[in-house]
Design an enzyme around this catalytic site. Structure first.
Site, PDB file in Angstrom:
ATOM      1  N   GLU A 167      52.679   7.553 -53.076  1.00 32.48           N
ATOM      2  CA  GLU A 167      51.783   6.393 -53.088  1.00 32.48           C
ATOM      3  C   GLU A 167      50.710   6.509 -52.005  1.00 32.48           C
ATOM      4  OE1 GLU A 167      55.499   3.509 -54.301  1.00 32.48           O
ATOM      5  OE2 GLU A 167      53.558   2.563 -54.010  1.00 32.48           O
ATOM      6  N   ASP A 177      54.965  -5.100 -60.244  1.00 27.29           N
ATOM      7  CA  ASP A 177      55.294  -4.038 -59.299  1.00 27.29           C
ATOM      8  C   ASP A 177      55.921  -4.695 -58.069  1.00 27.29           C
ATOM      9  OD1 ASP A 177      53.546  -0.918 -58.631  1.00 27.29           O
ATOM     10  OD2 ASP A 177      55.495  -1.634 -57.945  1.00 27.29           O
TER      11      ASP A 177
HETATM   12  C1  GLC Z   1      56.382   1.101 -56.175  1.00 24.91           C
HETATM   13  C2  GLC Z   1      55.459   1.714 -57.209  1.00 24.91           C
HETATM   14  C3  GLC Z   1      56.003   1.641 -58.611  1.00 24.91           C
HETATM   15  C4  GLC Z   1      57.514   1.693 -58.596  1.00 24.91           C
HETATM   16  C5  GLC Z   1      58.012   0.449 -57.895  1.00 24.91           C
HETATM   17  C6  GLC Z   1      59.538   0.426 -57.766  1.00 24.91           C
HETATM   18  O1  GLC Z   1      55.617   0.404 -55.228  1.00 24.91           O
HETATM   19  O2  GLC Z   1      54.115   1.236 -57.258  1.00 24.91           O
HETATM   20  O3  GLC Z   1      55.431   2.749 -59.338  1.00 24.91           O
HETATM   21  O4  GLC Z   1      58.019   1.735 -59.919  1.00 24.91           O
HETATM   22  O5  GLC Z   1      57.438   0.279 -56.605  1.00 24.91           O
HETATM   23  O6  GLC Z   1      59.967   1.447 -56.921  1.00 24.91           O
END
Ligand code: GLC
Length: 634
Positions: A485, A293
């Site tokens: 988030e 991530d």
């Molecule tokens: C974010 C999320 C993830 C996402 C990634 C790219 O922090 O946790 O779900 O795919 O970054 O945007």
């Protein structure tokens, strides 16, 4: 394949009349992968394991210089022209640079297309997963994902970081809406269908894109629903509740899995050798590649070098750095040169990455297929999104005969800011990372949908319900503004006092009140229920607001059923189906499948919360009767 075979093939190629392509085509994918891998330098291999955010590129030529394996657009990271063509041009420009690298290895470009190609203006925005789950219709969700894949592919992009198959246990979590629901049951039903829709069985098709099951594993089980927190459960629970959907996604051939930010019993998933290597790759047989991530590697250890070492050795194959990619490359190279990360581990990661690029046919067709442009945002796509909206809506309760509304000869008051707020209707991950209120893209808001379907019925809009004209019935739209988030983590899910007062004010007009809730999760609605004659969560329905009106006015019966137990109060959360003393306001899978009338109320399924002919509440819920004193006052 060893180098002697390579020498033999190159000898054959020089001598034989057979075209290179025919020999090449006869090679199977693994041989193709090895034929490229054997030509790569360590630098080029490490480059392939590196994903940078487009905005972080110091020089676009870095793509070729470092042989970067991937770029991404983080939420809202769009080209200046945020259109389908603008994205396609951007993608092709980056790909052109990538092919200038020594071995011309194409890059793979990833975005969060989690409910449509949601960064792009004019894309069809579907209901977020919590609504998709309430359809209980995997065939529809597969079709929805096929459309998402087509709209993403129309912009050249190869890869979406979806489906999110979190199993949210605590609705305080800001990412509750990104999961399909609280059980392994719904996760399993929806994860395979989502992957199949995105990838189908032929990733080389121009209309398919690479999927990413995320976030492995236990993202929805953190204590108090704290985003990126600690999931404290037994291994049995982790496997049975949070991991079940990954089995289906892997069976469906999911090409990537994203490691989760959360910890399991105190150990960060990004550095979890047992779960990533032993369980995901060895035991579950995952043959794609694991993507980290966003800066997820950084969280593994305070020393970045130690963090990179632990993550790569634990099974992370590609790192979403996403900004300091040159530093990351230097760190990983030094780890290999000091034998702290083996060449075999590097080769394994690069094989996994190259394999997906070959499956996507990127070596043969690296650029945008412009034939897909015409379907981008099309009415055909919007119609499927509308059906998804319709089937996602859950009629929690309704007094007899207040629904459906009448298209003709009715005066209908619509109140509440959220009735005209397309941005809130779409929720987070829409145009920008956090989403935003207002007319952020093309679409139909709730009020527009009602106005579109009404015939001679008069629609009166009053944001704060202050109008003095008489109406026959009122619709009041309440709920949440967008978040994504951790920004959406809440300690209270109570409906705001302002919105409670609005519902009360409209009810004091002495007319039936239909309450619609725009939210990413169940909320605490005890204060508004007594003033509502019908209550329908819409979740985050996306751009196709017509779908809401089509149910309200009876073109379609209500069909959605809850994938979350609906709590009576905050103290009940977390509450999930199967808990001891299970006693929610509305059960998991609750949802009226028809409009209660004075005639049919008696036949309603035994968990409806409707009223008898005198208008007294009949609580036939499978759970305890709702304490009558709390909710019977009108
Ligand atoms: C974010 C999320 C993830 C996402 C990634 C790219 O922090 O946790 O779900 O795919 O970054 O945007």
């Amino acid at each position: 394949m060893n180098k002697y075979v390579l020498i033999l093939i190159s000898l054959l190629l020089s001598l034989s009349s057979i075209s290179q392509n025919m020999i090449y085509d006869r090679l199977d994918i693994d041989q193709k992968v090895d034929s490229v891998l054997n030509l790569m330098t360590l630098d080029e291999k490490i480059g392939q394991m590196t994903q940078a955010e487009r905005g972080a590129l110091e020089n676009q030529t870095d793509i070729a210089y470092y042989s970067l394996g991937s770029l991404l657009s983080g939420g809202g990271s769009a080209p200046a022209s945020n259109t389908q063509q603008g994205w396609a041009n951007m993608y092709d420009d980056y790909q052109t640079i990538a092919l200038q690298s020594r071995l011309s290895i194409p890059l793979i470009y990833g975005v969060d297309a989690v409910h449509g190609h949601n960064n792009v203006y004019g894309a069809v925005i579907f209901p977020h997963n919590i609504g998709q789950g309430c359809t209980w219709n995997p065939e529809l969700i597969k079709t929805a994902n096929q459309i998402v894949a087509k709209e993403v592919a129309a912009t050249g992009i190869d890869w979406t970081f979806s489906p999110c198959i979190a199993v949210p246990q605590n609705e305080r979590w800001g990412r509750t809406y990104e999961g399909f629901g609280e059980t392994a049951e719904i996760q399993k039903i929806m994860s395979g269908a989502s992957v199949e829709g995105l990838q189908t069985s032929d990733l080389s098709s121009p209309e398919t894109i690479l999927a990413c099951a995320k976030h492995f594993v236990g993202d929805g089980g953190t204590t108090n629903g704290v985003d990126q927190g600690n999931t404290v459960v037994t291994e049995d629970i982790l496997r049975e509740l949070h991991m079940a959907g990954y089995v289906d996604a892997i069976d469906m051939g999911v090409g990537t899995v994203m490691a989760s930010y959360n910890s399991w019993n105190g150990q960060k998933l990004h550095g979890h050798d047992y779960l990533l290597n032993d369980v995901l790759k060895d035991e579950l047989g995952f043959e794609g590649f694991v993507i980290s991530d966003w800066k997820g590697v950084d969280q593994v250890h305070e020393s970045y070098r130690e963090a990179v070492k632990r993550s790569i050795n634990a099974g992370i194959d590609m790192v979403m750095v996403p900004d300091r990619y040159i530093y990351f490359i230097s760190i990983l190279k030094s780890l290999v040169e000091s034998n702290e990360v083996s060449e075999e581990r590097i080769d394994d990661a690069v094989r996994r990455i190259l394999k997906q690029k070959f499956l996507l046919n990127l070596f043969e067709e690296p650029f945008t297929d412009n034939s897909l442009a015409s379907s981008f945002g099309s009415d055909e796509h919007r119609n499927i999104a509308k059906q998804t909206v319709r089937e996602s809506l859950v009629l929690l309760n309704a007094k007899n005969d207040v629904l459906p509304l009448q298209k003709n000869n009715q005066k209908i008051l619509v109140a509440g800011k959220l009735a005209t707020d397309l941005g809130s209707q779409c929720g987070g991950w829409t145009i920008s990372w956090q989403g935003s209120t207002g007319n952020i893209t093309e679409g139909t808001n709730i009020l527009n949908g009602i106005e579109n379907i009404a015939g001679t019925s008069e629609i009166i809009y009053s944001e704060n319900g202050d109008n003095n004209e008489d109406a026959d019935v009122a619709i009041v739209v309440i709920g949440e503004n967008p978040y994504t988030e951790g920004e959406g983590d809440r300690t209270s899910l109570n409906i705001s006092q302002e919105q409670v007062n609005l519902v009360k004010k409209v009810k004091e007009k002495g007319i039936p009140v239909i309450v619609l809730l725009v939210s990413g999760r169940p909320m605490i609605i005890g204060e508004v229920l007594p003033y509502s004659d019908a209550f329908m969560p819409l979740w985050l329905p996306g751009t196709e607001g017509d779908g809401i009106a089509e149910v309200l006015f009876g073109d379609y019966l209500p069909k959605g059923k809850l994938t979350h137990s609906w709590p009576k109060e905050m103290a009940q959360i977390p509450i999930s189906f199967g808990d001891e003393n299970y006693n929610p306001l509305f059960d998991y899978k609750h949802g009226l499948q028809l409009f209660p009338t004075a005639v049919n109320s008696e036949e309603l399924l035994p968990y409806a919360a409707v009223t008898d002919i005198q208008g007294n509440a009949i609580y036939l819920s499978l759970t305890d009767y709702i304490t009558d004193l709390d909710y019977s006052s009108n």
